[in-house]
Design a protein around this motif. Structure first.
Motif, PDB file in Angstrom:
ATOM      1  N   LYS A 143       0.826  -1.213   0.000  1.00  0.00           N
ATOM      2  CA  LYS A 143       0.000   0.000   0.000  1.00  0.00           C
ATOM      3  C   LYS A 143       0.860   1.262   0.000  1.00  0.00           C
ATOM      4  O   LYS A 143       0.386   2.338  -0.346  1.00  0.00           O
ATOM      5  CB  LYS A 143      -0.968   0.007   1.178  1.00  0.00           C
ATOM      6  N   ASP A 144       2.130   1.132   0.355  1.00  0.00           N
ATOM      7  CA  ASP A 144       3.029   2.281   0.377  1.00  0.00           C
ATOM      8  C   ASP A 144       3.950   2.338  -0.841  1.00  0.00           C
ATOM      9  O   ASP A 144       4.897   3.119  -0.879  1.00  0.00           O
ATOM     10  CB  ASP A 144       3.877   2.271   1.656  1.00  0.00           C
ATOM     11  N   VAL A 171       4.237   2.606  -5.155  1.00  0.00           N
ATOM     12  CA  VAL A 171       3.555   3.057  -6.368  1.00  0.00           C
ATOM     13  C   VAL A 171       4.386   2.613  -7.562  1.00  0.00           C
ATOM     14  O   VAL A 171       5.613   2.606  -7.513  1.00  0.00           O
ATOM     15  CB  VAL A 171       3.336   4.595  -6.370  1.00  0.00           C
ATOM     16  N   CYS A 172       3.692   2.228  -8.614  1.00  0.00           N
ATOM     17  CA  CYS A 172       4.364   1.899  -9.872  1.00  0.00           C
ATOM     18  C   CYS A 172       4.322   3.124 -10.763  1.00  0.00           C
ATOM     19  O   CYS A 172       3.249   3.637 -11.065  1.00  0.00           O
ATOM     20  CB  CYS A 172       3.651   0.724 -10.560  1.00  0.00           C
ATOM     21  N   ARG A 185       5.639   5.572  -2.210  1.00  0.00           N
ATOM     22  CA  ARG A 185       4.730   6.668  -2.563  1.00  0.00           C
ATOM     23  C   ARG A 185       5.034   7.913  -1.743  1.00  0.00           C
ATOM     24  O   ARG A 185       5.669   7.845  -0.691  1.00  0.00           O
ATOM     25  CB  ARG A 185       3.285   6.236  -2.418  1.00  0.00           C
ATOM     26  N   TRP A 204       5.537  14.423  -3.361  1.00  0.00           N
ATOM     27  CA  TRP A 204       6.475  13.304  -3.414  1.00  0.00           C
ATOM     28  C   TRP A 204       7.294  13.168  -2.152  1.00  0.00           C
ATOM     29  O   TRP A 204       8.215  12.373  -2.098  1.00  0.00           O
ATOM     30  CB  TRP A 204       7.384  13.411  -4.647  1.00  0.00           C
ATOM     31  N   GLU A 246      -5.877   4.097  -4.142  1.00  0.00           N
ATOM     32  CA  GLU A 246      -4.470   4.286  -3.766  1.00  0.00           C
ATOM     33  C   GLU A 246      -3.802   2.977  -3.361  1.00  0.00           C
ATOM     34  O   GLU A 246      -2.604   2.809  -3.555  1.00  0.00           O
ATOM     35  CB  GLU A 246      -4.336   5.305  -2.641  1.00  0.00           C
ATOM     36  N   TRP A 258      -2.148   1.347  -6.448  1.00  0.00           N
ATOM     37  CA  TRP A 258      -1.144   2.069  -7.233  1.00  0.00           C
ATOM     38  C   TRP A 258       0.092   1.230  -7.512  1.00  0.00           C
ATOM     39  O   TRP A 258       0.759   1.425  -8.523  1.00  0.00           O
ATOM     40  CB  TRP A 258      -0.751   3.369  -6.552  1.00  0.00           C
ATOM     41  N   ALA A 259       0.440   0.316  -6.625  1.00  0.00           N
ATOM     42  CA  ALA A 259       1.611  -0.532  -6.866  1.00  0.00           C
ATOM     43  C   ALA A 259       1.381  -1.433  -8.068  1.00  0.00           C
ATOM     44  O   ALA A 259       2.325  -1.818  -8.748  1.00  0.00           O
ATOM     45  CB  ALA A 259       1.915  -1.385  -5.634  1.00  0.00           C
ATOM     46  N   GLY A 298      -0.250   1.635 -11.160  1.00  0.00           N
ATOM     47  CA  GLY A 298       0.305   2.975 -11.265  1.00  0.00           C
ATOM     48  C   GLY A 298      -0.700   4.006 -10.788  1.00  0.00           C
ATOM     49  O   GLY A 298      -1.814   3.675 -10.372  1.00  0.00           O
ATOM     50  N   ARG A 299      -0.308   5.237 -10.857  1.00  0.00           N
ATOM     51  CA  ARG A 299      -1.217   6.320 -10.484  1.00  0.00           C
ATOM     52  C   ARG A 299      -2.241   6.498 -11.590  1.00  0.00           C
ATOM     53  O   ARG A 299      -1.991   6.150 -12.741  1.00  0.00           O
ATOM     54  CB  ARG A 299      -0.432   7.613 -10.277  1.00  0.00           C
TER      55      ARG A 299
END
Length: 182
Positions: free
Chosen positions: A8-9, A11-12, A38, A44, A155, A158-159, A162-163
């Motif tokens: 969960k922490d 991001v791709c 993330r 960022w 969210e 996201w991994a 992606g966003r």
């Protein structure tokens, strides 16, 4: 990294997504996807950075990029940037249901196509074009349906996906922030 950092922490950043390259001091499309920790909110700043204490809450288990970062001498971070990066293929089993969803997302909502449409629109000085608007709205729907089916929030995914396109395109046009309300 993933032994101590929950998904969960992570991001791709997808291949083709714009990212800041400290070597050129410019935004550049990523040649390969990149898994990273993330940021907080829309920024960022790392979710593990403790602002008041000016320290890292996962310091003993920080990833290579963090171990290499030394602002006074950027040689180490530049060398780390040349190392192979972690990708979704390293995390998700090929042939699994999740991998099929990732492949469908990549083929239906290509970052390269979205960037091309966004740059074309920027060059023509139009508002967000209908083709790009449709692509973004379909992706939002895809993400919402999938998140609902697996009992997650976007969210948390996201991994794997992606966003959202609108968020990845935000550096090109602040009008993309309107999709946050969709």
């Amino acid at each position: 990294m993933l032994e101590h950092i929950p998904m969960k922490d992570v991001v791709c950043l997808r291949r083709g997504e714009l990212a800041f390259d400290p070597r050129t001091q410019t935004l550049q499309p990523l040649p390969l996807e990149l898994m990273k920790i993330r940021g907080k909110g829309a920024g960022w700043e790392c979710v593990y950075f403790l602002s008041r204490e000016k320290s890292c809450s996962v310091y003993d288990h920080r990833p290579l990029e963090c171990r290499s970062l030394f602002c006074a001498d950027t040689d180490a971070i530049h060398k780390a940037m040349a190392e192979p990066t972690l990708s979704r293929e390293d995390i998700v089993e090929n042939g699994s249901g999740l991998w099929s969803c990732i492949e469908e997302h990549e083929s239906s909502f290509s970052m390269t196509q979205a960037l091309h449409l966004a740059k074309t629109e920027r060059d023509s000085a139009n508002a967000i074009c209908s083709e790009l608007d449709g692509l973004i709205r379909r992706e939002i729907h895809f993400r919402r349906v999938l998140a609902e089916k697996v009992g997650a929030v976007d969210e948390d995914l996201w991994a794997y996906f992606g966003r959202p396109l609108w968020l990845a395109l935000l550096p090109l046009n602040p009008e993309f922030s309107s999709y946050d309300q969709v």
